[in-house]
Design a protein around this motif. Structure first.
Motif, PDB file in Angstrom:
ATOM      1  N   ASN A 111       7.648  -3.622   1.899  1.00 26.34           N
ATOM      2  CA  ASN A 111       6.912  -2.441   1.444  1.00 26.34           C
ATOM      3  C   ASN A 111       5.559  -2.338   2.138  1.00 26.34           C
ATOM      4  N   THR A 118       4.300   0.667   4.470  1.00 23.73           N
ATOM      5  CA  THR A 118       3.043   1.352   4.152  1.00 23.73           C
ATOM      6  C   THR A 118       2.125   1.414   5.373  1.00 23.73           C
ATOM      7  N   GLY A 120       1.793   8.886   3.321  1.00 19.73           N
ATOM      8  CA  GLY A 120       1.844   7.853   2.296  1.00 19.73           C
ATOM      9  C   GLY A 120       3.239   7.285   2.133  1.00 19.73           C
ATOM     10  N   ASN A 121       3.321   6.138   1.477  1.00 21.25           N
ATOM     11  CA  ASN A 121       4.600   5.483   1.222  1.00 21.25           C
ATOM     12  C   ASN A 121       5.213   6.048  -0.062  1.00 21.25           C
TER      13      ASN A 121
END
Length: 263
Positions: free
Chosen positions: A111, A115, A124-125
């Motif tokens: 993650n 990101t 944005g993630n």
């Protein structure tokens, strides 16, 4: 009549639910169980919100894991090394490592990399902690579904396959119209057992601060020091959920049973 039954009888009046909860708390207090948190509107709503998140996790991970398991089972039994080899490697890696470790690796490492890559592009993630729990838990249980389905496919009688081939069924038709319908019936007890385990596995969501039932309970007991009471509630909630899944699985087994087949 016990006080909590009297309160329940009058629950239709004004403040009836609050009176009922107060009576239940008062009844359990002599037993050494402190459930006073249910009288606090904020803590009560937090607990119910956590229960709702757990239900959402179950409703999402169950179909996602079954779909992924079906794809993996098809790859494992495809007879093509290019498909079977990576599927087998994924199965071995996933089922031989803990779910919690997989969740940490996905959320804290993968993650973060995603990101960073998206941040460099100015976006944005979109993958929230909730989404990562759904992905990791679904894929983890998918490998167990795949193995159960693979065993079911291999248990299909050879004479049945030969009959289908004599009707000029293609490999795809053979899989979708003959092998999978029979394999699902053969593998259903194992699949139901996997789904029961999946429901319990959703509790790992609390490890990355997803506000599920376990996480909200932890937040409450850190303020009130009523660990035992909340653990009993968590056990009761998960026990009810798994019982419902087991009952649904038993109903499905009876519904899909083919009288006389295999005898």
């Amino acid at each position: 009549m016990p006080t909590w039954l009297c309160a329940a009888a009058g629950a239709s009046g004004g403040g009836g639910m609050t009176d009922f909860l107060a009576a239940v708390v008062a009844t359990l207090k002599p037993l050494g169980l402190n459930y006073a948190f249910v009288l606090d509107a904020g803590e009560r709503s937090a607990f119910l919100r956590g229960l709702l998140v757990t239900l959402e996790l179950c409703l999402l991970t169950i179909p996602c894991s079954l779909a992924a398991g079906l794809v993996l089972a098809a790859m494992l039994t495809s007879g093509r090394r290019a498909l079977a080899a990576p599927a087998r490697a994924f199965v071995e890696l996933t089922r031989n490592t803990p779910t919690l470790v997989q969740l940490y690796c996905a959320f804290l490492v993968l993650n973060m990399l995603i990101t960073q890559q998206l941040a460099s592009r100015g976006t944005g993630n979109p993958l929230t902690p909730f989404v990562w729990v759904v992905i990791v838990v679904s894929l983890h249980k998918a490998v167990f579904h795949a193995e159960a389905l693979r065993a079911g496919i291999e248990a299909v009688p050879r004479i049945t396959l030969e009959a289908a081939r004599s009707l000029a069924f293609s490999r795809r038709q053979l899989l979708l119209q003959v092998e999978l319908p029979l394999a699902v019936r053969f593998a259903l007890p194992a699949l139901v057992n996997n789904v029961v385990d999946l429901v319990k596995m959703t509790a790992v969501a609390s490890a990355i601060a997803v506000g599920d039932l376990t996480y909200e309970a932890i937040m409450i007991w850190t303020q009130r020091d009523n660990v035992l009471e909340l653990l009993l509630l968590i056990l009761a909630c998960f026990g009810l959920l798994t019982w419902l899944v087991s009952r649904a699985g038993r109903w499905l087994e009876n519904r899909l049973r083919m009288p006389g087949y295999g005898h």
